[in-house]
Enzyme design. Structure first.
Site, mmCIF file in Angstrom:
data_model
loop_
_atom_site.group_PDB
_atom_site.id
_atom_site.type_symbol
_atom_site.label_atom_id
_atom_site.label_comp_id
_atom_site.label_asym_id
_atom_site.label_seq_id
_atom_site.Cartn_x
_atom_site.Cartn_y
_atom_site.Cartn_z
ATOM 1 N N ALA A 236 0.839 -1.200 0.000
ATOM 2 C CA ALA A 236 0.000 0.000 0.000
ATOM 3 C C ALA A 236 0.881 1.260 0.000
ATOM 4 O O ALA A 236 1.985 1.240 0.550
ATOM 5 C CB ALA A 236 -0.915 -0.010 1.224
ATOM 6 N N PRO A 237 0.450 2.333 -0.658
ATOM 7 C CA PRO A 237 -0.884 2.574 -1.215
ATOM 8 C C PRO A 237 -1.122 2.041 -2.620
ATOM 9 O O PRO A 237 -2.223 2.135 -3.125
ATOM 10 C CB PRO A 237 -0.982 4.105 -1.224
ATOM 11 C CG PRO A 237 0.419 4.562 -1.387
ATOM 12 C CD PRO A 237 1.272 3.565 -0.642
ATOM 13 N N LYS A 240 3.249 1.663 -6.907
ATOM 14 C CA LYS A 240 4.292 0.779 -7.431
ATOM 15 C C LYS A 240 3.695 -0.547 -7.901
ATOM 16 O O LYS A 240 4.151 -1.138 -8.884
ATOM 17 C CB LYS A 240 5.373 0.542 -6.377
ATOM 18 C CG LYS A 240 6.115 1.798 -5.940
ATOM 19 C CD LYS A 240 7.184 1.469 -4.906
ATOM 20 C CE LYS A 240 7.835 2.725 -4.360
ATOM 21 N NZ LYS A 240 6.909 3.505 -3.497
ATOM 22 N N ASP A 258 -0.027 -6.163 2.776
ATOM 23 C CA ASP A 258 0.033 -5.004 3.665
ATOM 24 C C ASP A 258 -0.831 -5.319 4.869
ATOM 25 O O ASP A 258 -1.883 -5.962 4.733
ATOM 26 C CB ASP A 258 -0.441 -3.728 2.977
ATOM 27 C CG ASP A 258 0.149 -2.495 3.642
ATOM 28 O OD1 ASP A 258 1.145 -1.958 3.133
ATOM 29 O OD2 ASP A 258 -0.384 -2.075 4.687
ATOM 30 N N CYS A 359 11.814 5.866 1.044
ATOM 31 C CA CYS A 359 11.772 7.312 0.823
ATOM 32 C C CYS A 359 12.473 8.003 1.986
ATOM 33 O O CYS A 359 12.020 9.022 2.487
ATOM 34 C CB CYS A 359 10.351 7.814 0.633
ATOM 35 S SG CYS A 359 9.213 7.346 1.938
#
Length: 471
Positions: A236-237, A240, A258, A359
């Protein structure tokens, strides 16, 4: 409108330190989480300005039933946002009564501070820096359309297509209604930074995915061919995941895991809109997934994008100002989970290629996690050298770390990101040699998430969706 009431509730909880914007938005029942997230982030960014305008205009004294957080959201929308283009519901007449005074107080504030632009009213710590120069990247969803068709559509809408970009300077120079094709990803269109496409019909129909360029790298570098079996470990979300499905052309299988039920529900909606029909979603902790399960015996590709500090996300400073560098304790906890997840992923017997991404800008979550995995699997996996022309490489913390990729607003005009590609050195005995050969990837012409080990739910297959708009 439910949007404004929900945004006010999220904003109140954020300011009471009951959670982050992202977590609270996903926990809400509001369907369009991206619209809600953007509204709350921008309202919070201008919070001090809005407080000053509301106080000077006497809005809360005149409207005693109007709560402060709702007033802040509504005034943002009136003065700095969309201007109630969506209607505004019962709030529009209320704001209309005070519109002239509110606009006059905003203009007076600009005169007092000797600025002409709204952004110049922000405090130094809230002003966007290099992150504000990151353009709007838009991935064309090739399950539903083609880059050529999307470009033609925008041209008919009055946008000026400038061709394929040749440098970062081309992207920095974008203004107005001009757009470019990204020099690396042929399905990625690039628009000026403030371009808002959330209401664009191609986005609403799932033909476009609003996805940062750095976030597109994991699926591009994994590049599973049609017919492959793939695991998206912390899915999630779902951006990708939809990108992986485009590489597969919906031929093959994606097992997406997830643990967060709310995020998984939003992901199911996103994938259905994108026309993804090859994905099985499971509300399950990836660490509890058995590599010996026969369902995963053909999995040769894994994308692992685990929960991280998010220190590379431009919006993180809006959610939690001053938290660009997470605490040592938080980093240790995150890195511990990331190490366990990567070690676990590398135990799948037929695995040939894995992409690990975050990230985050922190070495503890990036190079250190990869180094740990390689040390745990000596001679079995190696870092694949990818994108030799990419300007921002991994930190030199261990031999070979230069094969990792980093991204940042300053160096690549993207969000902050880290990517490492691990490939198997030796072929597992359980997989025939012909099957185990990793595909060649022509990179020069190249075409998130909280987890707690608890209950597992049987996977459910997304129903095929109508493939409208195909070329």
């Amino acid at each position: 409108m439910a949007l404004y009431a929900t945004a006010a509730s999220v904003l109140a909880n954020v300011e009471s330190r009951r959670g982050s914007i992202k977590g609270l938005v996903y926990a809400s029942s509001f369907q369009n989480v991206k619209q809600l997230y953007a509204l709350v982030c921008e309202t919070q960014r201008y919070s001090a300005v809005l407080d000053a305008v509301i106080a000077s205009a006497g809005l809360l004294r005149a409207e005693k039933k109007l709560r402060p957080h709702l007033a802040k959201v509504l005034v943002y929308e009136l003065l700095l946002g969309r201007g109630f283009r969506g209607g505004g519901g019962r709030w529009k007449p209320l704001l209309d009564r005070h519109q002239a005074r509110l606009k006059a107080e905003l203009a007076r504030l600009k005169v007092q501070r000797r600025v002409s632009r709204n952004e110049d009213l922000l405090q130094v710590g809230s002003r966007p820096g290099a992150a504000s120069q990151v353009p709007r990247f838009v991935r064309v969803n090739t399950l539903k359309t083609s880059s050529d068709d999307a470009i033609d559509y925008f041209k008919r809408q009055g946008f000026s297509y400038q061709g394929r970009a040749s440098s970062l300077e081309d992207l920095r120079a974008l203004k107005g209604k001009c757009f470019l094709l990204d020099p690396l990803l042929p399905e990625l269109l690039v628009f000026p930074t403030q371009t808002d496409l959330h209401d664009h019909p191609l986005y609403q129909a799932g033909h476009l995915i609003l996805q940062d360029k750095a976030s597109c790298l994991p699926a591009m570098l994994l590049a599973p061919p049609p017919g492959s079996h793939v695991i998206d470990a912390c899915a999630a979300p779902g951006n990708k995941t939809s990108h992986l499905a485009a590489f597969l052309k919906n031929q093959g299988r994606i097992f997406a895991f997830d643990l967060d039920a709310g995020r998984l529900a939003s992901m199911a909606t996103l994938l259905a809109r994108a026309g993804v029909s090859c994905c099985e979603l499971a509300q399950e902790d990836f660490l509890a997934v058995s590599p010996s399960d026969q369902r995963y015996r053909q999995v040769q590709y894994i994308l692992l994008d685990p929960s991280c500090s998010g220190s590379g996300m431009p919006t993180r400073q809006l959610e939690e100002p001053g938290t660009g560098t997470p605490s040592k304790a938080r980093l240790q906890a995150l890195a511990g989970f990331q190490q366990r997840a990567l070690r676990h992923a590398l135990t799948f017997p037929s695995l040939q290629r894995l992409v690990y991404s975050t990230c985050s800008l922190c070495q503890e979550e990036n190079e250190d996690v990869v180094q740990d995995a390689l040390q745990q699997n000596p001679g079995t996996f190696r870092l694949a050298p990818v994108l030799p022309s990419w300007p921002h490489r991994g930190l030199s913390s261990f031999p070979g770390a230069e094969h990792c990729l980093r991204a940042s607003p300053e160096t690549t005009l993207t969000g902050g990101f880290f990517v490492a590609v691990l490939e198997r050195v030796e072929v597992p005995s359980s997989v025939p040699q012909a099957e185990a050969s990793a595909p060649e990837i022509s990179l020069s012409a190249a075409p998130r998430k909280k987890r707690r080990p608890r209950r597992t739910v049987a996977p459910r297959t997304l129903p095929p969706t109508e493939q409208e708009g195909k070329r």
